[in-house]
Design a protein around this motif. Structure first.
Motif, short mmCIF file in Angstrom:
data_model
loop_
_atom_site.label_atom_id
_atom_site.label_comp_id
_atom_site.label_asym_id
_atom_site.label_seq_id
_atom_site.Cartn_x
_atom_site.Cartn_y
_atom_site.Cartn_z
N ALA A 73 0.39 -7.12 -17.83
CA ALA A 73 -0.04 -6.01 -16.98
C ALA A 73 -1.46 -6.20 -16.46
N GLY A 74 -2.22 -7.04 -17.11
CA GLY A 74 -3.59 -7.31 -16.67
C GLY A 74 -3.68 -7.85 -15.25
N VAL A 75 -2.60 -8.44 -14.76
CA VAL A 75 -2.64 -8.95 -13.38
C VAL A 75 -2.74 -7.81 -12.37
N MET A 76 -2.44 -6.61 -12.79
CA MET A 76 -2.53 -5.44 -11.91
C MET A 76 -3.89 -4.75 -12.03
N MET A 77 -4.76 -5.27 -12.85
CA MET A 77 -6.03 -4.61 -13.12
C MET A 77 -7.18 -5.51 -12.67
N PRO A 78 -8.30 -4.94 -12.30
CA PRO A 78 -8.55 -3.52 -12.11
C PRO A 78 -7.92 -3.03 -10.81
N CYS A 79 -7.96 -1.73 -10.62
CA CYS A 79 -7.45 -1.13 -9.38
C CYS A 79 -8.52 -1.27 -8.30
N ASN A 80 -8.17 -1.90 -7.20
CA ASN A 80 -9.14 -2.08 -6.13
C ASN A 80 -9.31 -0.82 -5.30
N VAL A 81 -10.56 -0.52 -5.02
CA VAL A 81 -10.94 0.57 -4.13
C VAL A 81 -11.85 -0.06 -3.08
N VAL A 82 -11.48 0.07 -1.81
CA VAL A 82 -12.21 -0.54 -0.72
C VAL A 82 -13.03 0.53 -0.01
N VAL A 83 -14.29 0.20 0.26
CA VAL A 83 -15.20 1.11 0.97
C VAL A 83 -15.77 0.32 2.14
N TYR A 84 -15.56 0.83 3.37
CA TYR A 84 -16.07 0.10 4.54
C TYR A 84 -16.50 1.02 5.66
N GLU A 85 -17.45 0.52 6.45
CA GLU A 85 -17.95 1.25 7.62
C GLU A 85 -16.94 1.17 8.74
N ASN A 86 -16.84 2.26 9.48
CA ASN A 86 -15.98 2.32 10.66
C ASN A 86 -16.83 2.22 11.92
N ASP A 87 -16.18 1.95 13.03
CA ASP A 87 -16.86 1.92 14.32
C ASP A 87 -17.34 3.31 14.74
N LYS A 88 -16.76 4.34 14.16
CA LYS A 88 -17.07 5.73 14.55
C LYS A 88 -18.26 6.29 13.77
N GLY A 89 -18.93 5.48 12.96
CA GLY A 89 -20.05 5.96 12.17
C GLY A 89 -19.64 6.67 10.89
N THR A 90 -18.39 6.52 10.50
CA THR A 90 -17.90 7.10 9.26
C THR A 90 -17.60 5.96 8.28
N VAL A 91 -17.20 6.34 7.08
CA VAL A 91 -16.87 5.36 6.05
C VAL A 91 -15.46 5.65 5.54
N THR A 92 -14.64 4.62 5.46
CA THR A 92 -13.29 4.77 4.93
C THR A 92 -13.25 4.27 3.49
N VAL A 93 -12.54 5.03 2.66
CA VAL A 93 -12.31 4.67 1.26
C VAL A 93 -10.80 4.60 1.06
N THR A 94 -10.32 3.48 0.58
CA THR A 94 -8.89 3.29 0.35
C THR A 94 -8.69 2.71 -1.05
N ALA A 95 -7.75 3.29 -1.78
CA ALA A 95 -7.44 2.79 -3.13
C ALA A 95 -6.05 2.17 -3.12
N VAL A 96 -5.88 1.17 -3.96
CA VAL A 96 -4.58 0.54 -4.15
C VAL A 96 -3.61 1.57 -4.75
N ASP A 97 -2.35 1.42 -4.42
CA ASP A 97 -1.33 2.25 -5.05
C ASP A 97 -0.75 1.46 -6.22
N PRO A 98 -1.17 1.77 -7.45
CA PRO A 98 -0.73 0.97 -8.60
C PRO A 98 0.77 1.06 -8.87
N THR A 99 1.43 2.10 -8.36
CA THR A 99 2.87 2.20 -8.60
C THR A 99 3.63 1.08 -7.89
N LYS A 100 3.11 0.63 -6.76
CA LYS A 100 3.80 -0.45 -6.03
C LYS A 100 3.77 -1.75 -6.82
N SER A 101 2.63 -2.05 -7.43
CA SER A 101 2.55 -3.25 -8.27
C SER A 101 3.44 -3.11 -9.51
N ALA A 102 3.42 -1.93 -10.10
CA ALA A 102 4.20 -1.70 -11.31
C ALA A 102 5.70 -1.78 -11.03
#
Length: 126
Positions: A73-102
């Motif tokens: 199960a360690g191959v599914m860890m840690p859970c990635n959370v991505v934080v990035y700047e957008n062209d619109k001056g905002t920031v997007t935060v996206t987390a992996v869906d661990p159920t898909k890996s499981a």
């Protein structure tokens, strides 16, 4: 990406990173790894990229349970959370869906645990 695992923040990048770390901590996650993708790509291939980080989040009690169920199960860890700047001056935060890996493991116990982790990640992004 499922909308409860993605959020747009109307703040600057550094503030967004702090908010994400705090929200993850409130849900029992620690950040084990942090990859500055912008800096890494600049150094490795000279590429220019907006500010972009990958946080490797881990909830120790769930990680322990998952490894007890299946040591691989360690191959599914840690859970990635991505934080990035957008062209619109905002920031997007996206987390992996661990159920898909499981689901790919075919182990129903891991799927149940991953569902609980997913709920925690979704709560952190509210």
């Amino acid at each position: 990406m499922s909308s409860d695992l993605q959020k747009t923040l109307n703040t600057d990048f550094d503030d967004a990173l702090g908010q994400v770390r705090d929200a993850l901590k409130a849900q029992g996650f620690g950040v084990l790894t942090e990859i500055d993708v912008q800096d890494t790509l600049k150094q490795k291939i000279g590429a220019e990229l907006r500010r972009y980080r990958i946080l490797g989040a881990c909830n120790p009690p769930f990680a322990y349970q998952a490894i007890q169920v299946d040591p691989d199960a360690g191959v599914m860890m840690p859970c990635n959370v991505v934080v990035y700047e957008n062209d619109k001056g905002t920031v997007t935060v996206t987390a992996v869906d661990p159920t898909k890996s499981a689901l790919a493991t075919g182990n129903p116990q891991l799927v149940v645990l991953a569902g609980a982790v997913r709920e925690k990640l979704a709560a952190a992004l509210r």
